[in-house]
Design a protein around this motif. Sequence first.
Motif, PDB file in Angstrom:
ATOM      1  N   VAL A 128       0.837  -1.206   0.000  1.00 19.95           N
ATOM      2  CA  VAL A 128       0.000   0.000   0.000  1.00 19.95           C
ATOM      3  C   VAL A 128       0.869   1.252   0.000  1.00 19.95           C
ATOM      4  O   VAL A 128       0.618   2.206  -0.746  1.00 19.95           O
ATOM      5  CB  VAL A 128      -0.962  -0.008   1.212  1.00 19.95           C
ATOM      6  N   LEU A 129       1.916   1.252   0.826  1.00 16.25           N
ATOM      7  CA  LEU A 129       2.807   2.413   0.873  1.00 16.25           C
ATOM      8  C   LEU A 129       3.538   2.628  -0.450  1.00 16.25           C
ATOM      9  O   LEU A 129       3.839   3.768  -0.820  1.00 16.25           O
ATOM     10  CB  LEU A 129       3.807   2.257   2.014  1.00 16.25           C
ATOM     11  N   THR A 130       3.804   1.560  -1.170  1.00 13.86           N
ATOM     12  CA  THR A 130       4.432   1.668  -2.483  1.00 13.86           C
ATOM     13  C   THR A 130       3.553   2.478  -3.429  1.00 13.86           C
ATOM     14  O   THR A 130       4.033   3.365  -4.143  1.00 13.86           O
ATOM     15  CB  THR A 130       4.708   0.265  -3.054  1.00 13.86           C
ATOM     16  N   VAL A 131       2.263   2.180  -3.416  1.00 15.58           N
ATOM     17  CA  VAL A 131       1.323   2.915  -4.268  1.00 15.58           C
ATOM     18  C   VAL A 131       1.195   4.363  -3.785  1.00 15.58           C
ATOM     19  O   VAL A 131       1.238   5.302  -4.592  1.00 15.58           O
ATOM     20  CB  VAL A 131      -0.048   2.210  -4.292  1.00 15.58           C
ATOM     21  N   LEU A 132       1.066   4.542  -2.481  1.00 17.07           N
ATOM     22  CA  LEU A 132       0.921   5.898  -1.942  1.00 17.07           C
ATOM     23  C   LEU A 132       2.156   6.752  -2.219  1.00 17.07           C
ATOM     24  O   LEU A 132       2.035   7.957  -2.481  1.00 17.07           O
ATOM     25  CB  LEU A 132       0.633   5.837  -0.438  1.00 17.07           C
ATOM     26  N   ALA A 133       3.341   6.138  -2.191  1.00 12.07           N
ATOM     27  CA  ALA A 133       4.565   6.885  -2.481  1.00 12.07           C
ATOM     28  C   ALA A 133       4.569   7.397  -3.915  1.00 12.07           C
ATOM     29  O   ALA A 133       5.075   8.491  -4.195  1.00 12.07           O
ATOM     30  CB  ALA A 133       5.788   6.005  -2.215  1.00 12.07           C
ATOM     31  N   ARG A 134       4.019   6.611  -4.828  1.00 17.94           N
ATOM     32  CA  ARG A 134       3.932   7.067  -6.228  1.00 17.94           C
ATOM     33  C   ARG A 134       3.055   8.309  -6.329  1.00 17.94           C
ATOM     34  O   ARG A 134       3.391   9.272  -7.011  1.00 17.94           O
ATOM     35  CB  ARG A 134       3.385   5.953  -7.126  1.00 17.94           C
ATOM     36  N   PHE A 135       1.915   8.282  -5.630  1.00 15.46           N
ATOM     37  CA  PHE A 135       1.025   9.441  -5.693  1.00 15.46           C
ATOM     38  C   PHE A 135       1.614  10.643  -4.962  1.00 15.46           C
ATOM     39  O   PHE A 135       1.371  11.792  -5.349  1.00 15.46           O
ATOM     40  CB  PHE A 135      -0.368   9.085  -5.192  1.00 15.46           C
ATOM     41  N   ALA A 136       2.417  10.408  -3.938  1.00 14.24           N
ATOM     42  CA  ALA A 136       3.128  11.510  -3.280  1.00 14.24           C
ATOM     43  C   ALA A 136       4.107  12.157  -4.266  1.00 14.24           C
ATOM     44  O   ALA A 136       4.271  13.379  -4.275  1.00 14.24           O
ATOM     45  CB  ALA A 136       3.866  11.001  -2.044  1.00 14.24           C
TER      46      ALA A 136
ATOM     47  N   GLY B 232       1.685   4.712 -10.260  1.00 15.42           N
ATOM     48  CA  GLY B 232       0.732   4.769  -9.155  1.00 15.42           C
ATOM     49  C   GLY B 232      -0.622   4.199  -9.543  1.00 15.42           C
ATOM     50  O   GLY B 232      -1.206   3.402  -8.804  1.00 15.42           O
TER      51      GLY B 232
ATOM     52  N   GLY C 236      -1.790   0.632  -8.272  1.00 17.12           N
ATOM     53  CA  GLY C 236      -2.987   0.709  -7.427  1.00 17.12           C
ATOM     54  C   GLY C 236      -4.099  -0.197  -7.929  1.00 17.12           C
ATOM     55  O   GLY C 236      -4.725  -0.908  -7.146  1.00 17.12           O
TER      56      GLY C 236
ATOM     57  N   ASP D  98       5.394   8.793 -12.208  1.00 17.79           N
ATOM     58  CA  ASP D  98       4.787   8.367 -10.944  1.00 17.79           C
ATOM     59  C   ASP D  98       3.284   8.148 -11.092  1.00 17.79           C
ATOM     60  O   ASP D  98       2.729   7.226 -10.482  1.00 17.79           O
ATOM     61  CB  ASP D  98       5.075   9.388  -9.841  1.00 17.79           C
TER      62      ASP D  98
END
Length: 115
Positions: free
Chosen positions: A67-75, A98, A102, A94
Amino acid sequence: MVLLGVVANLLFALPAVFAPNAVISLVGGAPVAEPVWPAFAAWLLILLSLFYLPAAFDPFHYRAIAVLTVLARFAGVVFFTLLHPQFPLFALIDLFFGVTQGVLLLLLRRAEKTA
């Protein structure tokens, strides 16, 4: 897809550790006077990419990392869209990873629930 994203990160980050101004110029930016900071940011991107690997190989066991991998892309999308829009290529990369990661993670979760 996570592994492909790691490779994409490394394609930019590895050269940027050693020649940051060359990579910055390649993506349309102006060379910086203190290249140590973009080189360090590239180094951090390499380290961040290494943290993606457990989720790439076992997203069930490393659920939080997935989940953090996907969220890091959106960050990254937010960072390069709002704070540094002069580098749209990084935002687009990204965004692509993302969204695809996701969607794949959601499909994997659905498959897990039905199994």
